[in-house]
Design a protein around this motif. Structure first.
Motif, PDB file in Angstrom:
ATOM      1  N   VAL B 192     -16.772 -56.872  39.420  1.00 43.86           N
ATOM      2  CA  VAL B 192     -17.917 -56.763  38.488  1.00 43.86           C
ATOM      3  C   VAL B 192     -17.354 -57.177  37.099  1.00 43.86           C
ATOM      4  N   GLN B 193     -17.867 -57.695  36.139  1.00 44.76           N
ATOM      5  CA  GLN B 193     -17.111 -58.381  35.100  1.00 44.76           C
ATOM      6  C   GLN B 193     -17.068 -56.904  34.193  1.00 44.76           C
ATOM      7  N   PRO B 194     -15.992 -56.987  33.372  1.00 44.71           N
ATOM      8  CA  PRO B 194     -15.703 -55.809  32.906  1.00 44.71           C
ATOM      9  C   PRO B 194     -16.392 -55.798  31.464  1.00 44.71           C
ATOM     10  N   ILE B 195     -16.492 -54.459  30.836  1.00 45.75           N
ATOM     11  CA  ILE B 195     -17.314 -54.309  29.411  1.00 45.75           C
ATOM     12  C   ILE B 195     -16.509 -53.309  28.724  1.00 45.75           C
ATOM     13  N   GLU B 196     -15.341 -52.817  29.284  1.00 45.96           N
ATOM     14  CA  GLU B 196     -14.709 -51.719  28.305  1.00 45.96           C
ATOM     15  C   GLU B 196     -14.207 -52.168  27.026  1.00 45.96           C
ATOM     16  N   ASP B 197     -14.044 -53.568  26.914  1.00 45.05           N
ATOM     17  CA  ASP B 197     -13.271 -54.151  25.625  1.00 45.05           C
ATOM     18  C   ASP B 197     -14.409 -54.006  24.444  1.00 45.05           C
ATOM     19  N   TYR B 198     -15.650 -53.713  24.934  1.00 47.05           N
ATOM     20  CA  TYR B 198     -16.729 -53.742  23.627  1.00 47.05           C
ATOM     21  C   TYR B 198     -16.101 -53.257  22.427  1.00 47.05           C
ATOM     22  N   PRO B 199     -15.814 -51.868  22.336  1.00 47.42           N
ATOM     23  CA  PRO B 199     -15.386 -51.219  21.153  1.00 47.42           C
ATOM     24  C   PRO B 199     -14.389 -52.142  20.310  1.00 47.42           C
ATOM     25  N   MET B 200     -13.198 -52.676  20.857  1.00 37.86           N
ATOM     26  CA  MET B 200     -12.205 -53.723  20.403  1.00 37.86           C
ATOM     27  C   MET B 200     -12.834 -54.824  19.940  1.00 37.86           C
ATOM     28  N   ARG B 201     -13.930 -55.322  20.616  1.00 38.88           N
ATOM     29  CA  ARG B 201     -14.642 -56.535  20.227  1.00 38.88           C
ATOM     30  C   ARG B 201     -15.513 -56.337  18.887  1.00 38.88           C
ATOM     31  N   LEU B 202     -15.984 -55.047  18.794  1.00 39.08           N
ATOM     32  CA  LEU B 202     -16.908 -54.810  17.776  1.00 39.08           C
ATOM     33  C   LEU B 202     -15.949 -54.540  16.509  1.00 39.08           C
ATOM     34  N   ARG B 203     -14.782 -53.890  16.835  1.00 41.42           N
ATOM     35  CA  ARG B 203     -13.824 -53.832  15.592  1.00 41.42           C
ATOM     36  C   ARG B 203     -13.515 -55.380  15.036  1.00 41.42           C
ATOM     37  N   GLU B 240     -14.581 -43.309  17.197  1.00 43.60           N
ATOM     38  CA  GLU B 240     -13.245 -42.981  17.985  1.00 43.60           C
ATOM     39  C   GLU B 240     -12.555 -44.067  18.566  1.00 43.60           C
ATOM     40  N   GLN B 241     -13.542 -44.632  19.445  1.00 39.50           N
ATOM     41  CA  GLN B 241     -12.948 -45.894  20.524  1.00 39.50           C
ATOM     42  C   GLN B 241     -12.393 -47.148  19.280  1.00 39.50           C
ATOM     43  N   MET B 242     -12.883 -47.304  18.062  1.00 40.75           N
ATOM     44  CA  MET B 242     -12.619 -48.271  17.504  1.00 40.75           C
ATOM     45  C   MET B 242     -11.171 -47.801  16.407  1.00 40.75           C
ATOM     46  N   GLY B 243     -11.134 -46.478  16.449  1.00 38.77           N
ATOM     47  CA  GLY B 243      -9.983 -46.124  15.482  1.00 38.77           C
ATOM     48  C   GLY B 243     -10.408 -46.090  14.062  1.00 38.77           C
ATOM     49  N   ALA B 244     -11.784 -45.877  13.792  1.00 37.36           N
ATOM     50  CA  ALA B 244     -12.254 -46.153  12.664  1.00 37.36           C
ATOM     51  C   ALA B 244     -12.866 -44.580  11.887  1.00 37.36           C
ATOM     52  N   GLU B 245     -12.866 -44.364  10.747  1.00 37.46           N
ATOM     53  CA  GLU B 245     -13.218 -43.033  10.265  1.00 37.46           C
ATOM     54  C   GLU B 245     -14.907 -43.001  10.633  1.00 37.46           C
ATOM     55  N   LEU B 246     -15.175 -41.914  10.759  1.00 39.94           N
ATOM     56  CA  LEU B 246     -16.694 -41.459  11.004  1.00 39.94           C
ATOM     57  C   LEU B 246     -17.066 -40.734   9.658  1.00 39.94           C
ATOM     58  N   VAL B 247     -17.936 -41.372   8.872  1.00 38.36           N
ATOM     59  CA  VAL B 247     -18.200 -40.712   7.387  1.00 38.36           C
ATOM     60  C   VAL B 247     -19.687 -40.497   7.318  1.00 38.36           C
ATOM     61  N   TYR B 274     -19.848 -49.959   9.098  1.00 40.88           N
ATOM     62  CA  TYR B 274     -20.642 -50.156  10.044  1.00 40.88           C
ATOM     63  C   TYR B 274     -21.609 -48.784   9.855  1.00 40.88           C
ATOM     64  N   ARG B 275     -22.877 -49.171   9.372  1.00 38.09           N
ATOM     65  CA  ARG B 275     -23.424 -48.145   9.017  1.00 38.09           C
ATOM     66  C   ARG B 275     -24.897 -48.006   9.862  1.00 38.09           C
ATOM     67  N   ARG B 276     -24.771 -46.742  10.241  1.00 42.27           N
ATOM     68  CA  ARG B 276     -26.187 -46.104  11.316  1.00 42.27           C
ATOM     69  C   ARG B 276     -26.950 -45.569  10.603  1.00 42.27           C
ATOM     70  N   VAL B 277     -27.218 -45.976   9.414  1.00 45.05           N
ATOM     71  CA  VAL B 277     -28.140 -45.346   8.559  1.00 45.05           C
ATOM     72  C   VAL B 277     -29.243 -46.588   8.068  1.00 45.05           C
ATOM     73  N   ASP B 278     -30.357 -46.002   7.882  1.00 41.56           N
ATOM     74  CA  ASP B 278     -31.531 -47.289   7.897  1.00 41.56           C
ATOM     75  C   ASP B 278     -31.242 -47.667   6.474  1.00 41.56           C
ATOM     76  N   ASP B 279     -31.805 -48.775   5.952  1.00 43.73           N
ATOM     77  CA  ASP B 279     -31.720 -49.472   4.509  1.00 43.73           C
ATOM     78  C   ASP B 279     -32.243 -48.567   3.599  1.00 43.73           C
ATOM     79  N   ASP B 280     -33.390 -47.930   4.099  1.00 48.37           N
ATOM     80  CA  ASP B 280     -34.023 -47.047   2.878  1.00 48.37           C
ATOM     81  C   ASP B 280     -33.092 -45.981   2.590  1.00 48.37           C
ATOM     82  N   PHE B 281     -32.209 -45.581   3.184  1.00 52.27           N
ATOM     83  CA  PHE B 281     -31.392 -44.322   2.864  1.00 52.27           C
ATOM     84  C   PHE B 281     -29.912 -44.699   2.591  1.00 52.27           C
ATOM     85  N   ILE B 282     -29.387 -45.966   2.267  1.00 51.46           N
ATOM     86  CA  ILE B 282     -28.039 -46.112   2.087  1.00 51.46           C
ATOM     87  C   ILE B 282     -27.747 -45.983   0.503  1.00 51.46           C
TER      88      ILE B 282
END
Lengths: 313, 475
Positions: B192-203, B240-247, B274-282
Motif C-alpha cells: 500500500v502506498q505510504p501516507i505517513e510523511d504527510y506532516p513533514m510534507r505539510l511542514r 505535534e507532528q510538524m514540531g510546530a507551536e500550537l498557538v 498555519y491558521r485553522r481560524v476563519d478569515d473573519d476571526f483572524i
C-alpha cells in the motif's frame, strides 16, 4: 516555549497532586472513624478544615455528616477541589498542552480521567470507597511514572515539577497549620488518647506514618513529628523537601534560560527558611506564625513564577 | 454480500465477483475469523478513545467529546485509478490558485466574459482587502481538500472543493496507524502506498512559502481557536507532528511589524502561521471587529510581507457554491485543457430555464443555498415531504439566484464489517493536496467517509458517518 503552555503544564500537575492529596485526606478520615472511638463529627470537620473546604461545604450542607463530606470531597462539581473537579481540570490542561507531552503522559492522563470519571459517576458507597480511593492513588501514580519515564529533562519537565511541589508545599503547610496545636508541647495532653489520634491523622494525611516510624523507633512525640514533617529533607512531603525541589527546578530553568528572575530569590528564601534549622528554634519563634508565613510565601512564589514565565497575558 | 441495486460497489461490482483492487484483501479476509475481526474493531474504538482522537459536539453537554466511528475494512483504489484522479486533482488545484491570483489582481476571467462580475458583488467570500496583495510564493491554498464521489467503474466527480481550512487529515493518518497496528500482516502481504510523511510534507510546503523577510529556519505555528473547537484534536496533532507551536489568539501580538508569540523567555516572531481560524476571526482590526479570537494588526503584517498565512485570506471565493458551477470554465481558462475530473451537474436557479427545470424536478434534486454551509437551508428532494417542497419552491421563486440544484447522486458503496458480516455502505473521498512554489503534492488516498446507516447517502460525521482507511495500491 509558550507562556500559556508553561502555565498549562504547571496547573496540570498542581491539579493531579491535589487529587491525590484530597483522596488521602478522605482515606485518613475514614480510617479514623473506623478504628477510633473518637467523636466522628469532629474528625470529619477537621478533615474539611485541612482540605480548606469547610466554608464551601457549609454553604451547601447544614451539618457535617460523613457521607456528605466524602461525597463533597470526591465528587461534588460545586467544589472546585473535589477529586472529580481537579481531574477534569487536569485533563483539560493536558489537552491544552498536548503538544508538550509525550504520548505516554497524555494517555496516562486521559486514562486517569476516563477511569475516575467512570468510578465517580455514581455516589460512592462505603463498600466501594476503598477501591475508589485506591484507583485515585493509582491513576495519579501512573501519570507520574509516565512523566519520569518518558519526558525530556527540559523546561517542560521543570514546569511540571514546579506545579507538583508548589501544590504539595502548600498542602503540607496548610495541613500542619490546621493541626499545629497538637504538635505543641502541652503538659495537659501528652500521651493521651486524643494526642495519638491527632498525630495519626497528621501522619496519615501526609502519607508519612510508616516513614515516621522507620525513622523514629520508639513512642511518637510531638517535637520529632514536627521536625519530620517540616525539616526532614528525606521525607518527600516535608516542607524542606518541597522547597529544595522547587529551588532545584527553578535553578535548572535559570541555567537553561540564562536568566534568574525574581521567583528565584523567593525560592532561595523559602529554602533557607527550613534548611539547616532545628525545630526548637522554630517552636521558639512560634510554630503557627512560622506555618502562616510559609503558606503566604508559597502563594507568593507561585504567583511570581506565573508572572516571571508569562503564563498569562 | 448483497449489493444495492442501482449503485456501484467498489468491492463486489455485481454482488459476487471481487474487483481486482480488492482481491488480495478478500483472500486475507476469507481466512480470518469474523468474530476475531469484530473484536479487533472494538480494540480500535478503545484505542481511539485512549488517544483522545475525538471531536467536540457543540451544545451537547453530557458527552462533549465523541468518537468518529472507524470501520476496519479498507477502501482500496488501484494505482491506475489513483493516477487518473491525481491528474484531475492537480489540474483543478493549479486552476484554483491561478483563479485566486487573477481574481485579486487583474480579473482577466471577468474581462474575458467567462464568468459574470455579479458573482463577486456582495459576495462575503470575496475579500476586497486581498486585492493587489501578493501572497509569499504566490500560493493561496497551501492545503486543499477535494471532495470526490464515485458513481461507476470509471466515473468520479468533484462534489466540493475545500480551499479555506479543510479538516480531516488527522483521521486519515490515525486510521492508517490503527490499521498498521491491528493488522501488520496485511501490510506485509499487500503493498500500500505510504501516507505517513504527510506532516513533514505539510511542514515543507509551509516552509517553502516563508516570507521574503525571514531568513534561515522559519518559525512555524498552528493557530487554533482552542480546545473547544470541534477540530482541536487535529490542530494539536498536526502541530505535534510538524514540531510546530500550537498557538491561540491570546498568545499572539503584533510588535514592531512582526507577529510574535508570548513565550517563557520573551516575544518570539513567527514566520509562517498555519491558521485553522476563519478569515473573519483572524484580525479584529481588519475583519470582524467583534472577534475575540484574532490578533489585532495581523493582516497588516501579512500585507507588508512579514508573515505567511496558510491558507491565504480570501480563498473562500474559490470554493463558493456560486463559483463551483463555473469550475469547468475556470479550469479551461487557466490551464487551456479540458477538465479531467467532472463537476456534478449543477443548475443555477438564477437562470430562467434552469429554474423552470428545478421547479419541475424538485422531488429528485438537492437544492442548496449558494452561501449556506453545513447543510443549512438545504432541500433533499427525494427525502422531503410535499409540504416542504412547496415551501421551498416559494423561496426559490422569490430569490432564485440564491440557490443551486444538483441531482441526488448514486454514491458508490464499500463494505463495512457488521455483526452479520460484510454489508455495503455509501462512501465519498477527500484527498488532501499540498501546494508550494515547487508544485502540487497529493497524498495517495485521502479520507474515506462512510454512511454507517443502511441505504443512507449522508456521510457527515455529525449525522452518523464514520471513516475508513484508504489504500492506494503500489503497481
Amino acid at each position: 516555549m509558550l507562556g500559556r503552555t508553561a502555565g498549562g503544564l504547571y496547573w496540570m500537575f498542581r491539579y493531579l497532586e491535589r487529587s491525590e492529596n484530597t483522596a488521602r485526606l478522605v482515606e485518613t478520615g475514614l480510617r479514623i472513624s473506623l478504628t477510633k472511638s473518637s467523636d466522628k463529627v469532629d474528625d470529619w470537620s477537621s478533615i474539611l478544615d485541612t482540605a480548606a473546604a469547610k466554608e464551601l461545604y457549609l454553604e451547601h450542607h447544614a451539618s457535617v455528616d460523613d457521607d456528605k463530606v466524602i461525597d463533597f470531597l470526591l465528587r461534588d462539581r460545586s467544589n472546585p477541589s473535589s477529586v472529580l473537579s481537579v481531574i477534569e481540570a487536569a485533563r483539560m490542561s493536558a489537552r491544552q498542552v498536548r503538544t508538550a507531552l509525550t504520548r505516554e503522559v497524555w494517555e496516562a492522563t486521559n486514562d486517569c480521567w476516563m477511569r475516575l470519571h467512570d468510578v465517580l459517576r455514581q455516589p460512592v458507597s462505603r463498600q466501594r470507597l476503598p477501591d475508589v480511593l485506591a484507583a485515585i492513588r493509582q491513576e495519579s501514580a501512573l501519570v507520574r511514572g509516565a512523566l519520569h519515564g518518558t519526558m525530556l529533562r527540559n523546561d517542560i519537565y521543570n514546569f511540571c515539577r514546579l506545579g507538583t511541589f508548589i501544590e504539595r508545599a502548600d498542602n503540607t503547610a496548610r495541613i500542619l497549620d490546621v493541626k499545629y496545636y497538637v504538635l505543641l508541647p502541652s503538659p495537659l495532653l501528652i500521651g493521651t488518647q486524643v494526642d495519638n489520634v491527632q498525630w495519626e491523622t497528621l501522619l496519615r494525611a501526609l502519607s508519612a506514618q510508616r516513614a515516621y516510624h522507620w525513622q523514629h523507633r520508639g513512642p511518637a512525640d510531638a517535637q520529632s513529628i514536627a521536625e519530620f514533617l517540616v525539616l526532614d529533607p528525606r521525607m518527600p512531603r516535608s516542607l524542606a523537601f518541597c522547597y529544595r525541589k522547587i529551588a532545584a527546578n527553578l535553578g535548572y530553568l535559570g541555567y537553561d534560560y540564562g536568566d534568574k528572575p525574581r521567583s528565584h530569590e523567593i525560592a532561595i528564601r523559602l529554602h533557607h527558611s527550613v534548611a539547616a534549622r532545628n525545630i526548637s528554634e522554630i517552636f521558639g519563634e512560634g510554630l503557627h506564625e512560622f506555618l502562616l508565613a510559609r503558606v503566604a510565601d508559597t502563594r507568593e512564589l507561585g504567583e511570581q513564577i506565573e508572572a516571571d514565565y508569562r503564563f498569562t497575558r | 454480500m448483497k449489493v444495492r441495486q442501482g449503485y456501484f460497489d467498489e468491492m463486489f461490482d455485481d454482488g459476487s465477483a471481487v474487483r481486482a483492487p480488492y482481491r488480495a484483501y478478500q483472500d486475507w479476509f476469507e481466512r480470518e475469523d469474523p468474530s476475531w475481526l469484530l473484536l479487533k474493531a472494538d480494540d480500535a474504538e478503545h484505542s481511539f478513545r485512549r488517544k483522545g482522537i475525538t471531536f467536540n459536539v457543540y451544545g451537547d453537554e453530557d458527552t462533549t467529546e465523541r468518537l468518529i466511528p472507524f470501520d476496519v475494512v479498507p477502501r482500496v483504489l488501484a494505482a491506475h485509478e489513483w493516477r487518473q484522479l491525481e491528474k484531475g486533482i492537480e489540474q483543478r488545484v493549479v486552476a484554483i490558485n491561478a483563479f485566486l491570483y487573477d481574481i485579486y489582481h487583474r480579473q482577466e476571467i471577468i474581462r474575458a466574459g467567462r464568468i459574470p462580475e455579479s458573482l463577486f458583488i456582495d459576495n462575503a467570500a470575496f475579500l476586497p482587502q486581498m486585492v493587489g496583495v501578493d501572497p509569499p510564493g504566490n500560493v493561496y491554498t497551501h492545503i486543499v481538500g477535494i471532495d470526490l464521489v464515485r458513481t461507476g467503474e470509471s466515473s468520479f466527480a468533484v462534489l466540493e472543493d475545500n480551499a479555506r481550512t479543510p479538516s480531516g487529515v488527522s483521521y486519515m493518518l490515525e486510521n492508517r496507524e490503527t490499521m498498521l497496528h491491528m493488522f501488520p500482516e496485511l501490510f506485509s502481504d499487500i503493498r500500500v502506498q505510504p501516507i505517513e510523511d504527510y506532516p513533514m510534507r505539510l511542514r515543507d510546503a509551509l516552509v517553502r512559502c516563508q516570507p521574503a523577510s525571514s531568513t534561515g529556519q522559519p518559525v512555524v505555528a498552528v493557530l487554533t481557536p482552542g480546545i473547544f473547537n470541534s477540530a482541536y484534536f487535529e490542530h494539536a496533532f498536526l502541530a505535534e507532528q510538524m514540531g510546530a507551536e500550537l498557538v491561540q489568539g491570546d498568545d499572539l501580538r503584533v510588535i514592531d511589524g512582526r507577529v510574535t508569540m508570548r513565550t517563557t523567555q520573551g516575544d518570539l516572531p513567527i514566520d509562517v502561521l498555519y491558521r485553522r481560524v476563519d478569515d473573519d476571526f483572524i484580525d479584529p482590526l481588519n475583519f470582524d471587529p467583534d472577534s475575540l479570537l484574532g490578533v489585532p494588526g495581523l493582516f497588516d503584517v501579512y500585507r507588508a510581507g512579514n508573515v505567511t498565512l496558510a491558507n491565504a485570506p480570501g480563498t473562500g471565493i474559490a470554493d463558493d457554491k456560486a463559483i463551483y458551477s463555473y469550475m469547468p470554465d475556470i479550469i479551461e481558462f487557466y490551464t487551456g485543457e479540458k477538465p479531467i475530473l467532472d463537476n456534478v451537474r449543477t443548475w443555477r436557479c438564477g437562470e430562467p430555464d434552469s429554474l423552470a427545470y428545478v421547479l419541475d424536478h424538485l422531488d429528485e434534486l438537492v437544492v442548496k443555498e449558494v452561501h449556506g454551509s453545513g447543510g443549512y437551508g438545504m432541500l433533499i428532494g427525494p427525502a422531503a415531504s410535499t409540504g416542504e417542497r412547496e415551501e421551498f419552491a416559494a423561496k426559490l421563486r422569490a430569490t432564485p439566484e440564491a440557490y443551486i440544484a444538483q441531482p441526488t447522486l448514486a454514491l458508490s458503496s464499500v463494505p463495512i464489517l457488521t455483526q452479520s458480516g460484510l454489508a455495503p455502505r455509501h462512501v465519498d473521498l477527500r484527498p488532501f493536496v499540498l501546494v508550494s512554489p515547487d508544485g502540487v503534492n497529493i497524498t495517495p488516498g485521502g479520507l474515506t467517509r462512510v454512511a454507517l446507516r443502511e441505504n443512507s447517502l449522508v456521510v457527515n460525521s455529525s449525522q452518523g458517518g464514520g471513516t475508513k482507511d484508504t489504500w492506494v495500491l503500489e503497481d
